[in-house]
Design a protein around this motif. Sequence first.
Motif, short mmCIF file in Angstrom:
data_model
loop_
_atom_site.label_atom_id
_atom_site.label_comp_id
_atom_site.label_asym_id
_atom_site.label_seq_id
_atom_site.Cartn_x
_atom_site.Cartn_y
_atom_site.Cartn_z
N ASP A 91 -27.43 -4.62 30.81
CA ASP A 91 -27.86 -5.17 31.71
C ASP A 91 -29.22 -4.61 32.00
OD1 ASP A 91 -27.15 -3.12 34.02
OD2 ASP A 91 -25.40 -4.64 34.62
N GLY A 92 -29.88 -5.02 32.84
CA GLY A 92 -31.36 -3.75 33.37
C GLY A 92 -31.21 -2.65 33.94
N SER A 93 -29.68 -2.59 34.59
CA SER A 93 -29.51 -1.11 35.04
C SER A 93 -28.50 -0.67 34.57
CB SER A 93 -28.70 -1.65 36.08
OG SER A 93 -27.87 -2.36 35.62
N LYS A 140 -32.07 -9.60 29.55
CA LYS A 140 -31.77 -9.45 30.40
C LYS A 140 -31.01 -7.94 29.95
CE LYS A 140 -31.07 -13.40 33.14
NZ LYS A 140 -30.44 -14.52 32.92
N GLY A 141 -32.14 -6.61 29.28
CA GLY A 141 -31.56 -5.93 29.67
C GLY A 141 -31.94 -5.10 28.08
#
Lengths: 463, 225
Positions: A91-93, A140-141
């Motif tokens: 994901d984005g993080s 999203k990632g």
Amino acid sequence: MTTASDLFSRTAVRLSIIFALLIGSTVLAGVSIIYWQLSAGIEEGIKERVTENRDALAAIDASDGFGEMTEVINREASSQRPTGTILLLTDGSGKFVAGNVAGIATFDGWRLIGENGLDRVSGLTNPDDSYFTMWSPVSKGMLLVGGSDRDLQVVQSTLLGGLLWELAALVILAVASGTLVARRAQVQIDAISRALAAVANGKLARRVARRHTGDDLDRVAEQINHTLDQLQRVIKRVDQSSTDIAHDLKRPMGRLRQKLDVALRTATDVPAFRTEIIASLEELDIIVETFEALLRIAQIEAGARRERFRLLDLRNLLTEVTEIYRPVVDDAGDVLVVQLQGFNSAIVNGDGELLVQLFVNLIENAIRHCPAGTTIRVALHVGLNGPRVVVADSGPGIPLEEREKVLHRLYRLEKSRSTPGSGLGLSLVAAIAELHGARLTLDDNHPGLLVQVDFPRPPTVAH
Amino acid sequence: MRVLVIEDDAETASYIKNGLAEEGHCVDVVGDGRDGLVQATTEDYDVLIVDRMLPGLDGLALVRTLRGAGKPTPVLYLTSLGGVNDRVQGLEAGGDDYVSKPFSFAELLARVNALGRRSPMKGEDTILRVADLEMDLIRRVVRRGGDVIDLQPREFRLLEVLLRNRGKVVTRTMLLEKVWDFHFDPKTSVVETHISRLRAKIDKPFQTELIHTARGAGYSVDDRI
């Protein structure tokens, strides 16, 4: 027996090894090019497949959404058959969302990651495999897709393994055949050197055992045998003539000794001594004469006289010789017939002094070895091939089987042993004839001996 | 005559020296080619006897140098080479005659005498005489006591050689070489036969014999009996 280092020193073995190395390196170079080209192509294919996978997933992401893509990835990752693909969705993080591997930091471009460097979440693993991987951004990632290098490994190991075997086989084959050839040659060479060593040790009759294969070594062996035949003949002749010389000199030496012995034992006054000493000197002169004749023949055979050759007319020369000898023949009670008619020039290239000696020897032989009343014929014919001189007598002649032998040094017919002479007259004639390139023939004069000397035409004189 | 013997074999040298001395010649001996050349150039000899193989300087080179220096002394070679080429080489180098070893002393003596500068009849004479025998070399006529004697060319040559050496012995070998150009030893009595033919014409019809046989040596023409 041949040792390994012996074998290596042979040309055939060395050549076969060099040959193997040469072919080996050529093959190696060729295969290397193929190897690199093939590897590059396969790598390209793997990367293309990876890119296609990534594009397909990205398309799902774009059309059906992140969730749908996650589903697809999960399905793929849980597959129980080896797909040869690694997948990781974060994901984005950067946290794990889906995939069969985990814990790979993002990077730019392509990276080859070994199986050992992977944190496997699921899926079958093959520890030898590596993966061409790339990170791509999704909605999203980030998405990591990697493709296995198995295809590349298979091709590379096949190529390398095949090449190694090929090289090994090549070297073994080349060395083995070289050794075989060398061994075969060695057998022949050993046979030659054994035979030559035996000859050198005095076994003159030894010859090289032939294999009659017709190859070059066999031809060498044939030539060596031929040379040894000649050598044996020459040595036999030398042996024979040394024996003859010793034999022929022993008799006058013996007589000389007897005379000196008689003088010592019986002579009491000066005249008696003088008689024996004079007789001894005569014996010595015969010995010296024999040596001189031998030396003369040797020098004539050496051919140095050829430098003094000049153009001579045999007709003049024979006229002179027969004129000198006519009174001698008359006094011996023989008849001299001279046939020098004809108009063709009887020019030969030669040594006048020696040619005079040749004809004198023939005429004197006829006078000395024939009974009184013999007809001695000296004739000159000039044919197309050159002048021919015939000296013939009506005496006892020479038996056919002895004609060849009388030309040898010191050979004397049994019945002529009693007449004085060295037995060198005819061999001197033969030596002089040979020096002039003339052919000497002894023939039957029915009755008597006919000696024929065929001279070559001098090249400078037109016919 | 003064004779110089250049010979390195001491035994042969003394054999020649003693023999020639007995015949009244004055003989010097040198055992080395270089010394021999010096001696032959500085002193005046009638005949040089030169061995072909000498230490210092070989016989051929010695004679060539001597002739190059303009010394005309007659040279007789001694050789054990005995080969067919050796004689020709020796004569080409400027020698005058040739004897091969082993030789009989009579042969050597006859040749030394024939070479001597004080030989009575040499080269330029055109009429040779002994007693009442006269040979005209230009007209090719031989007379004895006024009678013309008809000689064949080779008989003429034989008599000429004997006359040129009048009073001296000419050996059988010398006759073979000079009259018939035979450089080998014939096995028949070719010399004796021709001498006997010559005698029949020169001596038989006349009171005194001019051709004498020197037993074991050769022949000579002389008016002494």
